[in-house]
Design an enzyme around this catalytic site. Structure first.
Site: not given
Length: 389
Positions: A73, A75, A105, A137-138, A165, A359
Site C-alpha cells: 500500500h 498510504d 509500513d 489501506e490505513e 507488510e 505508526h
C-alpha cells in the site's frame, strides 16, 4: 538511459511523497508510472471514486497464468501529534537505519520491489511478476478490492500473492479480520429530575457497550487453547464515544465506534446480526415506549477479512522455500492479504522491517532488512526463470 535505484534510494524517493491517507497519492503513482515506462512496462491505474487517489498494477514477463503478485500500500498514517526529530518526509540515516514516515509500513517493501524492476525485466521469466500498489489501506483497505478485481479481470491470472507488510521477512500465514461500525442513538431529552419522561441515549449506549463487552468475555471463556492468535478469540471493542448536552438533561444523542477483531472464518454478518437483534428486542422497545422518535442506527464503516491459513497453499510453499522460514506465524492486525485471498489467490504476508515501528514517531527500517528483501526477490526471480516442463 533508464533510471536505476538501489532499494535505499528508491525508499528515500517514496518517503518524499506525503501520502498520508487524507491526501492524494497521485504524485507517487505518477512517479511509478514514469519509472516503469522507462523500462517499457505498461501499467494500469485503478482510481477511487473521487479521482484524487489511485492504485496501480503492472505485469512484467510473459502473459501467462501462474505468476506472483507483489503487493504494497502507498498510504501512510499521519504524523500530527507525534514528536519527530527530523522532517518525517525527508529520509535520514543513522546507525544502519533509514528513518521516515512509511519506511517500515510499508514503503520499504514497495521500494525494494521497484528497485528490482530492471532485474525483473532482464530475467528470462517463465511466469510473470505482478506489481500491485494500493491506496487507503490505513483507513480500511478500501483500495485493495478494486485493485485485485481489475488485476484479475485484465489477466493473466497470478498463482499467488505476497503482501509485503513488515514481518522481518517471516512468513505470516494468517491474520485476524476487522469490522468497524458506528452506532448512533437518538434519545428523548427531559430534565433529569423527571427522568421517567426522558430517554437517555447515553444509558442506551451503555447497555449496548455492555452487551459487546459480554460477548468478548464469552469468547474468552470459550477460546480454543490451540488457537495460534493472541488473544485466541474474537474481540469486540468500543474505542470512541460522544454524547449528551448537560449533566441535568437526558442525552438526546450518543454515538460510539466499535471494532470487531475477527478470527479468520468468523462471520462479520453473524456478529452484526446478533447485535442488531439485541437492539431490536431488548433496547429499542423500552425507548420507543416513552418516545416514538427514539432510534438506533448502525452504520458499517469498514471491513477487512481475515487471512486464513491454507492447507498446502501455494503461497506458503513457495515463500517458505525462498525464506527458509518453516515456523508458524500469525498476527492479530489486519492486512490486504485477506482481500487477495477472498479473490481466490493463495496469499501470505512477508516483508522487510518490524511492525513495532509502524505508526511510530521516528519510524525506521533497518537497512539490513532491505538487503534481506532484495536477496529474497533475487531468489524469487531465479526460481521463476526455470522453465517448467
Amino acid at each position: 538511459m533508464s533510471t536505476r535505484f538501489t532499494p535505499r534510494e528508491m525508499l528515500e524517493k517514496l518517503i518524499s511523497f506525503n501520502t498520508v491517507s487524507d491526501r492524494s497519492n497521485l504524485d507517487l503513482i505518477s512517479f511509478v508510472e514514469t519509472y516503469l515506462g522507462e523500462f517499457d512496462i505498461s501499467s494500469q491505474r485503478v482510481p477511487d471514486e473521487t479521482g484524487s487517489k489511485a492504485s496501480l498494477h503492472a505485469c512484467i514477463g510473459p502473459a501467462v497464468d501462474g505468476g506472483v503478485v507483489l503487493s504494497a500500500h502507498t498510504d501512510v498514517v499521519p504524523v500530527e501529534g507525534q514528536s519527530w526529530s527530523h522532517d518525517p518526509f525527508l529520509a535520514w540515516e543513522e546507525n544502519g537505519r533509514l528513518y521516515g514516515r512509511g519506511s517500515a509500513d510499508m514503503k520499504g517493501f514497495a521500494a525494494t520491489v521497484l528497485a528490482k524492476v530492471p532485474d525483473f525485466v532482464a530475467a528470462d521469466l517463465a511466469r510473470p511478476i505482478h506489481i500491485a500498489l494500493s491506496y487507503d489501506e490505513e483507513v480500511g483497505c478500501f483500495g485493495a478490492a478494486p485493485l485485485a478485481s481489475d488485476l484479475l479481470a485484465r489477466g493473466p491470472r497470478p498463482g499467488y500473492a505476497i503482501v509485503g507488510e513488515p514481518t522481518n521477512m517471516r512468513v505470516v500465514t494468517g491474520h485476524k479480520g476487522i469490522a468497524v461500525f458506528k452506532t448512533r442513538i437518538q434519545g428523548h431529552p427531559a430534565h433529569s429530575s423527571q427522568l421517567h419522561r426522558g430517554v437517555s441515549a447515553i444509558s442506551a449506549a451503555a447497555k449496548l457497550i455492555s452487551w459487546l463487552d459480554a460477548r468478548t468475555a464469552e469468547n474468552k471463556a470459550e477460546a480454543d487453547p490451540e488457537c495460534p492468535f493472541e488473544p485466541p478469540y474474537t474481540t469486540l471493542h468500543s474505542g470512541v464515544i460522544k454524547g449528551g448536552e448537560a449533566h441535568n438533561i437526558t442525552a438526546r444523542h450518543c454515538e460510539f465506534v466499535t471494532d470487531i477483531r475477527l478470527l479468520p472464518g468468523d462471520s462479520k454478518e453473524a456478529w452484526l446480526n446478533a447485535y442488531k437483534s439485541f437492539i431490536e428486542a431488548e433496547v429499542l422497545p423500552d425507548m420507543k415506549a416513552i418516545s416514538a422518535d427514539c432510534a438506533i442506527d448502525v452504520e458499517e464503516l469498514a471491513y477487512v477479512p481475515g487471512l486464513s491459513e491454507e492447507a498446502d497453499g501455494l503461497a506458503e510453499t513457495e515463500v517458505r522455500r525462498l525464506t527458509g522460514d518453516n515456523a508458524r506465524h500469525v498476527v492479530v492486525y489486519a492486512t490486504e492479504g485477506g482481500i487477495f485471498q477472498e479473490h481466490g489467490l493463495s496469499t501470505v504476508v512477508c516483508g522487510p522491517g518490524s511492525i513495532d515501528q509502524a505508526h511510530q514517531a521516528d519510524e525506521y527500517i533497518e537497512l539490513a532488512e532491505l538487503d534481506r528483501c532484495a536477496s529474497f526477490l533475487d531468489r524469487l526471480v531465479a526460481g521463476m526463470t526455470q522453465k517448467q516442463s
